[in-house]
Every structure is written in structure tokens, then in C-alpha cells.
Design a protein around this motif. Structure first.
Motif, PDB file in Angstrom:
ATOM      1  N   ARG A 141       0.899  -1.010   0.070  1.00 41.36           N
ATOM      2  CA  ARG A 141       0.092   0.037  -0.012  1.00 41.36           C
ATOM      3  C   ARG A 141       0.803   1.307  -0.089  1.00 41.36           C
ATOM      4  O   ARG A 141       1.805   1.140   0.688  1.00 41.36           O
ATOM      5  CB  ARG A 141      -1.163  -0.086   1.230  1.00 41.36           C
ATOM      6  N   CYS A 142       0.579   2.324  -1.005  1.00 43.23           N
ATOM      7  CA  CYS A 142       1.153   3.358  -1.003  1.00 43.23           C
ATOM      8  C   CYS A 142       0.895   4.334   0.060  1.00 43.23           C
ATOM      9  O   CYS A 142      -0.270   4.535   0.426  1.00 43.23           O
ATOM     10  CB  CYS A 142       0.793   4.037  -2.114  1.00 43.23           C
ATOM     11  N   GLN A 143       1.586   4.770   1.083  1.00 40.50           N
ATOM     12  CA  GLN A 143       1.736   5.446   2.064  1.00 40.50           C
ATOM     13  C   GLN A 143       1.604   6.962   1.739  1.00 40.50           C
ATOM     14  O   GLN A 143       1.060   7.969   2.533  1.00 40.50           O
ATOM     15  CB  GLN A 143       3.021   5.306   3.121  1.00 40.50           C
ATOM     16  N   ALA A 144       1.902   7.367   0.612  1.00 40.50           N
ATOM     17  CA  ALA A 144       1.446   8.905   0.134  1.00 40.50           C
ATOM     18  C   ALA A 144       0.023   8.920  -0.427  1.00 40.50           C
ATOM     19  O   ALA A 144      -0.407  10.113  -0.023  1.00 40.50           O
ATOM     20  CB  ALA A 144       2.355   9.058  -0.864  1.00 40.50           C
ATOM     21  N   CYS A 145      -0.523   8.158  -1.138  1.00 38.82           N
ATOM     22  CA  CYS A 145      -1.697   8.495  -1.844  1.00 38.82           C
ATOM     23  C   CYS A 145      -2.722   7.149  -1.290  1.00 38.82           C
ATOM     24  O   CYS A 145      -4.076   7.282  -1.613  1.00 38.82           O
ATOM     25  CB  CYS A 145      -1.648   8.509  -3.215  1.00 38.82           C
ATOM     26  N   ARG A 146      -2.418   6.249  -0.360  1.00 37.67           N
ATOM     27  CA  ARG A 146      -3.147   5.240   0.266  1.00 37.67           C
ATOM     28  C   ARG A 146      -3.523   4.145  -0.924  1.00 37.67           C
ATOM     29  O   ARG A 146      -4.573   3.349  -0.693  1.00 37.67           O
ATOM     30  CB  ARG A 146      -4.136   5.882   0.908  1.00 37.67           C
ATOM     31  N   THR A 147      -3.159   4.129  -2.040  1.00 36.82           N
ATOM     32  CA  THR A 147      -3.489   3.167  -2.922  1.00 36.82           C
ATOM     33  C   THR A 147      -3.159   1.774  -2.757  1.00 36.82           C
ATOM     34  O   THR A 147      -1.625   1.733  -2.321  1.00 36.82           O
ATOM     35  CB  THR A 147      -2.811   3.490  -4.382  1.00 36.82           C
ATOM     36  N   CYS A 192       4.390   3.221  -6.617  1.00 39.27           N
ATOM     37  CA  CYS A 192       3.167   3.290  -6.597  1.00 39.27           C
ATOM     38  C   CYS A 192       2.817   3.605  -8.065  1.00 39.27           C
ATOM     39  O   CYS A 192       3.264   4.550  -8.770  1.00 39.27           O
ATOM     40  CB  CYS A 192       2.488   4.368  -5.938  1.00 39.27           C
ATOM     41  N   SER A 219       0.018   4.665  -9.107  1.00 37.83           N
ATOM     42  CA  SER A 219      -0.966   6.100  -9.294  1.00 37.83           C
ATOM     43  C   SER A 219      -0.306   7.106  -8.735  1.00 37.83           C
ATOM     44  O   SER A 219      -0.534   8.507  -9.655  1.00 37.83           O
ATOM     45  CB  SER A 219      -1.988   5.870  -8.002  1.00 37.83           C
ATOM     46  N   CYS A 220       0.678   7.406  -8.112  1.00 35.22           N
ATOM     47  CA  CYS A 220       1.607   8.593  -7.689  1.00 35.22           C
ATOM     48  C   CYS A 220       2.992   8.537  -7.868  1.00 35.22           C
ATOM     49  O   CYS A 220       3.683   9.674  -7.703  1.00 35.22           O
ATOM     50  CB  CYS A 220       1.234   9.268  -6.391  1.00 35.22           C
ATOM     51  N   SER A 230       5.275   7.249  -6.208  1.00 36.26           N
ATOM     52  CA  SER A 230       5.967   7.312  -4.727  1.00 36.26           C
ATOM     53  C   SER A 230       6.554   5.732  -4.603  1.00 36.26           C
ATOM     54  O   SER A 230       5.910   4.835  -4.992  1.00 36.26           O
ATOM     55  CB  SER A 230       4.839   7.782  -3.774  1.00 36.26           C
ATOM     56  N   GLN A 256     -10.560  -1.728  -2.408  1.00 35.78           N
ATOM     57  CA  GLN A 256     -10.486  -0.956  -3.522  1.00 35.78           C
ATOM     58  C   GLN A 256     -10.902  -1.596  -4.917  1.00 35.78           C
ATOM     59  O   GLN A 256     -10.712  -2.675  -4.944  1.00 35.78           O
ATOM     60  CB  GLN A 256      -8.872  -0.442  -3.907  1.00 35.78           C
TER      61      GLN A 256
END
Length: 132
Positions: A29-35, A44, A46-47, A49, A88
């Protein structure tokens, strides 16, 4: 000659496979955007990171798609399911799905995670869940 003795374990997948060995489903799980990210990756999608950690989802899911092997009179089969975790959209994992009847499964059917143990190895499986 290809020697396939098991899953490919690398820096990105190590925590996932270690979790399975402990009877825990640990999803990146991405800690920056929570994806949520599965299969696990080093950054990630998505972002972009690289702040990736691992968390346990609730275990609630729905049946997204499946393959049904031929049942040759051996009782109610397990199918191979593409299971969508409720955390998700399109967070899919592939796992056996145990059927509770000989009725074909319905796409979108609610499922829940449980663990099987065979030859000392633990593995995630899913079965129908009761909705309240």
C-alpha cells in the motif's frame, strides 16, 4: 529447460510471501496516496511514490471472475477465482474459492478470506460470506 520450483521472490514481493507463510495476507500500500498495490511493486502506479508499506485487508471480497476445472465426481470443487478485495476497485488476487453447493458461482458474489493448511504450508482461500 525451465525449472519452476515456486514463486519468484524478490525485494518487492518478499513481504507478501512471508506474510502468506505466517497466515497473513499482506498487500502493498502506498503511504503517500493510500492506493493498494497488487501484485506488489517498488513504486506506486498512481502517484509514483516509492513509500510502499504492507497492510492487511479486511478479508471481505467479491468474485470478479473464475475458472472452473472439470468436476470428475469428486464432490464440490474449488474454483480458481479472481477475487476483488472490497478495499479498492480492481484490487484483485488469484486464489481458490470453495463452493458451498453445486450451483455455479455468481460474479459479484460476496466472499470472505480463510486459510487452508496443506503439507505444512498455509494458503489463502475464499468462501461465500453471509451478508447481514
Amino acid at each position: 529447460m525451465l525449472n519452476n520450483t515456486g514463486p519468484r521472490i524478490d525485494h518487492d514481493t518478499r513481504v507478501y510471501w512471508a506474510g502468506l507463510g505466517e497466515g497473513r495476507l499482506l498487500i502493498a500500500r502506498c503511504q503517500a496516496c493510500r492506493t493498494w498495490i497488487h501484485p506488489p511493486k517498488g513504486c506506486c502506479p498512481s502517484c509514483w511514490s516509492n513509500e510502499i508499506d504492507h497492510e492487511e485487508p479486511s478479508g471481505a471480497a467479491t468474485l470478479f471472475s473464475y475458472l472452473a476445472p472439470r468436476n470428475r465426481g469428486r464432490g464440490i470443487p474449488a474454483i480458481i477465482g479472481w477475487v476483488e478485495l472490497v478495499e479498492q476497485d480492481r484490487l484483485l488476487i488469484v486464489a481458490p474459492v470453495v463452493l458451498d453447493s453445486e450451483t455455479p458461482p455468481r460474479l459479484g458474489e460476496p466472499l470472505e478470506l480463510f486459510w487452508s493448511k496443506k503439507d505444512g504450508a498455509k494458503g489463502p482461500m475464499f468462501k461465500g460470506r453471509c451478508e447481514t
